[in-house]
Design an enzyme around this catalytic site. Structure first.
Site, short mmCIF file in Angstrom:
data_model
loop_
_atom_site.label_atom_id
_atom_site.label_comp_id
_atom_site.label_asym_id
_atom_site.label_seq_id
_atom_site.Cartn_x
_atom_site.Cartn_y
_atom_site.Cartn_z
N TYR A 218 -1.74 -0.43 11.08
CA TYR A 218 -1.96 -1.13 9.80
C TYR A 218 -0.77 -0.91 8.87
CZ TYR A 218 -3.41 -1.46 4.90
OH TYR A 218 -3.44 -1.74 3.55
N THR B 85 0.82 -1.21 0.00
CA THR B 85 0.00 0.00 0.00
C THR B 85 0.86 1.27 0.00
OG1 THR B 85 -1.49 1.30 1.40
CG2 THR B 85 -0.14 -0.30 2.53
N ASP B 86 0.30 2.35 -0.54
CA ASP B 86 1.01 3.63 -0.50
C ASP B 86 1.17 4.15 0.93
OD1 ASP B 86 -1.62 4.42 0.01
OD2 ASP B 86 -1.68 5.99 -1.52
N GLU B 87 0.41 3.57 1.88
CA GLU B 87 0.48 4.06 3.26
C GLU B 87 1.82 3.80 3.92
OE1 GLU B 87 -2.75 3.54 5.89
OE2 GLU B 87 -4.26 3.73 4.32
#
Ligand code: NAD
Ligand code: DAU
Length: 335
Positions: free
Chosen positions: A149, A124-126
């Site tokens: 997360y 994910t880009d997170e």
């Protein structure tokens, strides 16, 4: 190609299976999923009628179950399975560490034992953390995750790279921005707002609603994942973005406008703890090297998503009530 998909009963995994079978109807697809609250076999009901598709109920933390499920000669694992909702990770991180970190390592170990040819890891880009205006997260930037997360997804990525470096596993990583589209569980912003608005219920806006996310239609993401699976360089990481960076409030006002509902449904609530202000992936590498670009403009994709939720009230009602879980508990035992 024989594909082993983890988490294929979730939102993106099920879209990937649907679109893969459409293109490659003769190829074997095994969907291995624990059926957590986010796993819903309604999402793959059509695929289930297909002769080359098989569902196996199992947990990626269970090495024995994986050994039994992954076929000899498996061409690729596409690893979607994860706990995926930031708010839930703030309430309790335990399941995120078990599935996203431990589960990924167990899967990597069994993939190696079984001689799986390619491992596509969905990240994910997170993992790049919150970025100031004007900056974009590039593939070789350091990982600075901020939520439990995102930290668990960053840890998983490190384990995938370690397996590639140490054991020569052919692993490829993708980092995607915020997906939206049909079959998304109504806890994420767009399906939550949409299903609330259809019933004239308030829509929670965290804080000032000016947090920016880059929205991509799930079918565009699946097209990118197919390209990476087929043509990505071993060991490489590819960013996948929608080129639609928007503040949450703008997303919600656009949604309400398309629905013909009043802006007064927006209700400011307390902000998410540690809320990341802005995600922005630089996705020029996949565009340049693999020739992929997002095709679905945000407003068009959103209108299509609204139409899907309107036409599928039973799916929405079953997802919201958890009814699908009782049905599957009868088929697969206690979930
Ligand atoms: P989702 O929550 O809709 O689905 C997750 C699926 O994984 C469910 O079917 C669930 O039953 C299954 N699962 C969970 N724990 C498992 C376990 N221990 N063993 C086997 N199966 C298990 O998630 P999603 O939104 O479809 O996301 C899929 C992947 O894409 C995740 O890895 C997520 O981190 C990543 N991702 C999602 C987005 C997004 O916007 N949704 C963006 C970038 C990356
Ligand atoms: O960026 C990719 C990530 O996108 C994925 O890795 C995650 O799996 C996925 O859940 C998503 O994370 P976000 O936290 O960005 O998505 P979410 O839909 O939870 O929230 C989007 C934005 O909307 C975020 O700024 C929080 C805000 N929000 C969310 C909800 C559910 C609200 O304002 N109100 C809400 O009710």
């Amino acid at each position: 190609m024989a594909l082993f998909i983890t988490g294929g009963a979730g939102f993106i995994g099920s879209a990937f299976i649907r679109t893969w079978i459409e293109r490659y109807p003769a190829e074997t697809v095994i969907n291995f999923d624990k059926l957590t609250y986010a796993g819903n076999l309604d999402n793959v009901a059509e695929a289930a009628r297909h002769p080359t598709y098989r569902f196996i109920h199992g947990d990626i933390c269970d090495a024995e179950a994986l050994r039994a499920a992954i076929p000899d000669g498996c061409d690729a694992i596409v690893h979607f399975a994860a706990e995926s909702h930031v708010d839930r990770s703030i309430l309790s991180a335990r399941e995120f560490i078990l599935t996203n970190v431990l589960g990924t390592q167990v899967l990597l170990d069994v993939a190696r034992e079984k001689g799986v040819r390619r491992f596509l890891h969905i990240s994910t880009d997170e993992v790049g953390g919150s970025l100031p205006e004007g900056r974009f997260f590039r593939e070789d930037d350091p990982l600075v995750p901020s939520s439990p997360y995102a930290a668990s997804k960053a840890a998983a990525e490190h384990l995938v790279r370690a397996a590639a470096h140490t054991f020569g596993l052919d692993a490829v990583i993708t980092r995607t921005s915020n997906n939206y589209g049909p079959y998304q569980f109504p806890e994420k912003l767009i399906p939550l707002a949409l299903t609330n608005a259809l019933e004239n219920r308030p829509i929670p806006v965290y804080g000032d609603g000016q947090q920016v996310r880059d929205w991509i239609h799930v079918d565009d993401n699946c097209a990118a994942l197919r390209v990476v699976l087929e043509k990505g360089q071993p060991g490489a990481t590819y960013h996948i973005g929608g080129r639609s960076p928007l503040p949450n409030r703008t997303v919600l006002l656009t949604l309400l406008d398309l629905l013909g509902k009043p802006a007064s449904l927006l209700t400011e609530v307390a902000d998410r703890l540690g809320h990341d202000r802005r995600y922005a992936v630089d996705c020029s590498r996949i565009e340049r090297e693999l020739g992929w670009r997002p095709q679905i403009p945000f407003v068009e994709g959103l209108a299509q998503t609204i139409a899907w939720y309107r036409e599928h009230p039973t799916w929405v009602a079953r997802a919201r009530s958890g009814e699908y879980r009782q049905y599957y508990a009868r088929m697969y035992g206690a979930l």
